[in-house]
Design a protein around this motif. Structure first.
Motif, short mmCIF file in Angstrom:
data_model
loop_
_atom_site.label_atom_id
_atom_site.label_comp_id
_atom_site.label_asym_id
_atom_site.label_seq_id
_atom_site.Cartn_x
_atom_site.Cartn_y
_atom_site.Cartn_z
N PRO A 139 0.97 -1.12 -0.04
CA PRO A 139 -0.06 0.21 0.13
C PRO A 139 0.75 1.11 0.16
N ASP A 140 0.48 2.33 -0.56
CA ASP A 140 1.09 3.61 -0.66
C ASP A 140 1.21 4.38 0.47
N PHE A 141 0.46 4.20 1.54
CA PHE A 141 0.52 4.94 2.76
C PHE A 141 0.50 4.02 3.99
N HIS A 142 1.44 4.38 4.89
CA HIS A 142 1.61 3.62 5.87
C HIS A 142 1.71 4.46 7.16
N LEU A 143 0.59 4.09 8.29
CA LEU A 143 0.85 4.86 9.58
C LEU A 143 1.31 3.88 10.63
N CYS A 144 2.23 4.30 10.97
CA CYS A 144 2.99 3.24 12.22
C CYS A 144 2.85 3.95 13.30
N VAL A 145 2.44 3.23 14.60
CA VAL A 145 2.22 3.52 15.92
C VAL A 145 3.48 3.19 16.50
N VAL A 146 3.95 4.12 17.29
CA VAL A 146 5.29 3.81 18.31
C VAL A 146 4.94 4.34 19.37
N ARG A 147 5.28 3.44 20.46
CA ARG A 147 4.83 3.82 22.00
C ARG A 147 6.45 4.51 22.35
N THR A 148 6.23 5.31 23.06
CA THR A 148 7.57 6.11 23.73
C THR A 148 8.52 5.03 24.53
N ASP A 149 7.94 4.13 25.10
CA ASP A 149 8.76 3.25 25.66
C ASP A 149 9.57 2.19 24.75
N GLN A 150 9.14 2.24 23.38
CA GLN A 150 9.71 1.48 22.38
C GLN A 150 10.85 2.10 21.79
N ILE A 151 11.01 3.51 22.03
CA ILE A 151 12.17 4.20 21.49
C ILE A 151 13.52 4.17 22.28
N VAL A 152 14.53 3.74 21.37
CA VAL A 152 16.06 3.75 22.00
C VAL A 152 16.64 4.86 21.47
N GLY A 153 17.99 4.90 22.13
CA GLY A 153 18.87 6.10 21.49
C GLY A 153 19.53 5.72 20.14
N THR A 154 20.23 4.27 20.21
CA THR A 154 21.18 4.15 19.22
C THR A 154 20.69 2.79 18.37
N VAL A 155 21.55 2.44 17.33
CA VAL A 155 21.05 1.21 16.76
C VAL A 155 21.63 0.18 17.76
N PRO A 156 22.90 -0.07 18.00
CA PRO A 156 23.09 -1.12 19.03
C PRO A 156 22.05 -1.28 20.09
N GLU A 157 21.46 -0.25 20.48
CA GLU A 157 20.59 -0.61 21.71
C GLU A 157 19.34 -1.25 21.04
N ARG A 192 4.79 5.76 -0.26
CA ARG A 192 5.25 7.31 -0.49
C ARG A 192 4.99 8.17 0.64
N THR A 193 4.06 7.65 1.52
CA THR A 193 3.72 8.54 2.60
C THR A 193 3.85 7.73 3.72
N LEU A 194 4.50 8.21 4.91
CA LEU A 194 4.61 7.71 6.07
C LEU A 194 4.23 8.58 7.21
N VAL A 195 3.21 7.94 8.09
CA VAL A 195 2.72 8.93 9.47
C VAL A 195 3.25 7.98 10.37
N VAL A 196 3.87 8.83 11.29
CA VAL A 196 4.51 8.08 12.61
C VAL A 196 3.65 8.76 13.80
N LEU A 197 2.67 8.03 14.30
CA LEU A 197 2.01 8.30 15.65
C LEU A 197 2.76 7.92 16.90
N ILE A 198 3.37 8.85 17.63
CA ILE A 198 4.24 8.77 18.75
C ILE A 198 3.25 8.70 19.85
N VAL A 199 3.10 7.56 20.75
CA VAL A 199 1.98 7.40 21.84
C VAL A 199 2.96 7.56 22.98
N GLY A 200 2.56 8.44 23.96
CA GLY A 200 3.02 8.65 25.37
C GLY A 200 3.42 9.87 25.79
#
Length: 200
Positions: A139-157, A192-200
């Protein structure tokens, strides 16, 4: 002798004198960063031309509905195990839809496995709420939900949180590529379109 054989022969010859026991790969690069990881993640995701929206756990369905309406997305596909109240009118990918059905959908809504602040990257691992790779690429549109507790600082993390045996999809903004004259073309390999919904 072909050109290929000649090149490979030169490489083998050059490597034959290398003592592989002396090669040490340093792993002392930065493992973590500190600070406002959520803010940095939002900034880096936006740098990739993705839309970034902040919301709370109580308002996820409303925030998703607002974004779908804003981008004129009518037909939506979701993983079968996405919370049902997030997109009540969606078609679920169970049993898996074929490619023409995915292509006919306006968009997809998923969750994710982890977000990386330093690179603004989202990783999907086919876990809960994510489904299979084709669902997020066709599909040409993706909305992705990201919780704040899923966010890390770096690629190794992020790698430390992921299971390397699972199929991983790394997303840094909408799909885009450039030709030899650096003309940007979007949507070649994915939405072509990415929406990132940050939750928290």
């Amino acid at each position: 002798m072909t050109a290929r054989e000649e090149i490979l022969g030169r490489i083998r010859s050059a490597l034959s004198t290398v003592d592989k026991a002396e090669i040490v790969v340093s792993r002392d690069y930065q493992q973590a960063i500190e600070g406002d990881l959520v803010g940095l993640f939002a900034e880096r995701v936006a740098d990739y031309r993705a839309a970034v929206v902040r919301t709370t756990a109580d308002t996820v369905p409303e925030a998703i509905a607002e974004q779908l309406a804003h981008f004129g997305i009518g037909s939506v596909v979701t993983p079968a195990d996405l919370p049902a109240d997030w997109v009540p009118q969606a078609v679920t990918d169970a049993p898996p839809l074929d490619v023409p059905a995915l292509d006919a959908a306006d968009g997809v809504v998923t969750a994710c496995a982890v977000g990386i602040a330093e690179t603004g990257t989202i990783v999907l691992d086919a876990g809960p709420g994510q489904s299979r790779r084709a669902l997020t690429l066709v599909p040409d549109f993706h909305l992705c939900v990201v919780r704040t507790d899923q966010i890390v600082g770096t690629v190794p993390e992020a790698i430390a949180r992921l299971d390397g045996t699972r199929p991983l999809t790394w997303i840094s903004g909408p799909s885009a590529t450039s030709d030899i004259e650096l003309n940007r073309v979007e949507g070649v390999h994915g939405p072509r379109t990415l929406v990132v919904l940050i939750v928290g």
